[in-house]
Design an enzyme around this catalytic site. Structure first.
Site, PDB file in Angstrom:
ATOM      1  N   ASP A  53       0.835  -1.199   0.000  1.00 40.83           N
ATOM      2  CA  ASP A  53       0.000   0.000   0.000  1.00 40.83           C
ATOM      3  C   ASP A  53       0.872   1.253   0.000  1.00 40.83           C
ATOM      4  O   ASP A  53       0.597   2.227  -0.719  1.00 40.83           O
ATOM      5  CB  ASP A  53      -0.911  -0.017   1.227  1.00 40.83           C
ATOM      6  CG  ASP A  53      -1.747   1.249   1.345  1.00 40.83           C
ATOM      7  OD1 ASP A  53      -2.514   1.560   0.426  1.00 40.83           O
ATOM      8  OD2 ASP A  53      -1.618   1.940   2.377  1.00 40.83           O
ATOM      9  N   GLU A 125      -2.209  -5.121  -3.618  1.00 42.06           N
ATOM     10  CA  GLU A 125      -1.225  -4.388  -2.827  1.00 42.06           C
ATOM     11  C   GLU A 125      -0.149  -5.330  -2.292  1.00 42.06           C
ATOM     12  O   GLU A 125       1.042  -4.983  -2.272  1.00 42.06           O
ATOM     13  CB  GLU A 125      -1.916  -3.664  -1.674  1.00 42.06           C
ATOM     14  CG  GLU A 125      -2.791  -2.511  -2.136  1.00 42.06           C
ATOM     15  CD  GLU A 125      -3.572  -1.869  -1.011  1.00 42.06           C
ATOM     16  OE1 GLU A 125      -4.040  -0.736  -1.194  1.00 42.06           O
ATOM     17  OE2 GLU A 125      -3.735  -2.514   0.061  1.00 42.06           O
TER      18      GLU A 125
END
Length: 235
Positions: A53, A125
């Protein structure tokens, strides 16, 4: 348990990246439901998702900064939020057909976990995080720019898609739509490089390369628009 095993060669080919440590990719694809509670921290994608992320945010911020030289801080922030949200990450995961490679617990598999935005977004992610650990920022940056770059125009501040703009420009001059022709492909299967020629009646041919046909076509259309002064070159 829905466990696909550790062989993900076809997915690596679609990613355009071959892992030195395949276990990292396997972990990035493993939902906590497929792991006993005592081993979830070490063997599920949760920690990789956290890292990925942050890598995604950095790369997208840099990409927007370079692509949108006239955008305000507010514009850049809105575009960033649109590109890193779970729905966009899930859309990219679907483009890569990641679902069949997921390792899910039986209950999660039965309830369609492989199609849930929340899981697909998290896994995308995690895959970015895994590539960052395995190969460093360079490969992770290339992956994010290649896979998320096409979504920039959906973020609200990018100019229109190059291929669409070129087709409309050609039609406005009474011309047939431009043709995109693959003239070369080099590199190994897991990291191909395509060369695409764009052909439009009355104009000289122009070529561009990219790690996918779609991206090479987009780059060729963008270069054509810049050459014909329909668009200005990005600063």
């Amino acid at each position: 348990m829905s466990q696909r095993g550790k062989g993900h060669g076809k997915l690596e080919a679609r990613l355009g990246y071959k892992f030195a440590d395949p276990e990292l990719l396997n972990r990035a694809l493993t939902h906590s439901s497929a792991i006993s509670p005592a081993r979830r921290v070490a063997q599920s994608y949760q920690r990789l998702e956290f890292l990925g992320d942050r890598v995604l945010g950095l790369v997208v911020a840099d990409m927007l900064y370079r692509r949108l030289p006239k955008a305000t801080e507010g514009d850049l922030s809105r575009s960033l939020n649109a590109l890193v949200r779970k729905e966009t990450c899930a859309a990219v995961a679907r483009d890569l057909d990641i679902g069949p490679d997921l390792n899910l617990g039986d209950s999660e598999a039965r309830t369609g976990g492989a199609e849930k935005d929340a899981i697909l977004g998290d896994v995308m992610e995690a895959v970015i995080g895994a590539i960052y650990i395995d190969g460093g920022l360079g490969p992770a940056y290339e992956l994010v720019e290649r896979l998320f770059g096409g979504h920039v125009n959906e973020s609200g501040t990018e100019r229109a898609d190059a291929k669409t703009t070129l087709q409309e420009w050609a039609q406005g001059r009474g011309l047939e739509p431009p043709a995109y022709v693959e003239i070369d492909r080099t590199g190994p299967d897991h990291a191909p490089e395509f060369t695409i020629a764009i052909k439009l009646s009355g104009y000289s041919e122009l070529t561009a390369t990219g790690p996918s046909k779609k991206l090479a076509e987009h780059k060729a259309a963008e270069a054509f628009l810049v050459r014909e002064r329909v668009w200005q070159a990005a600063s």
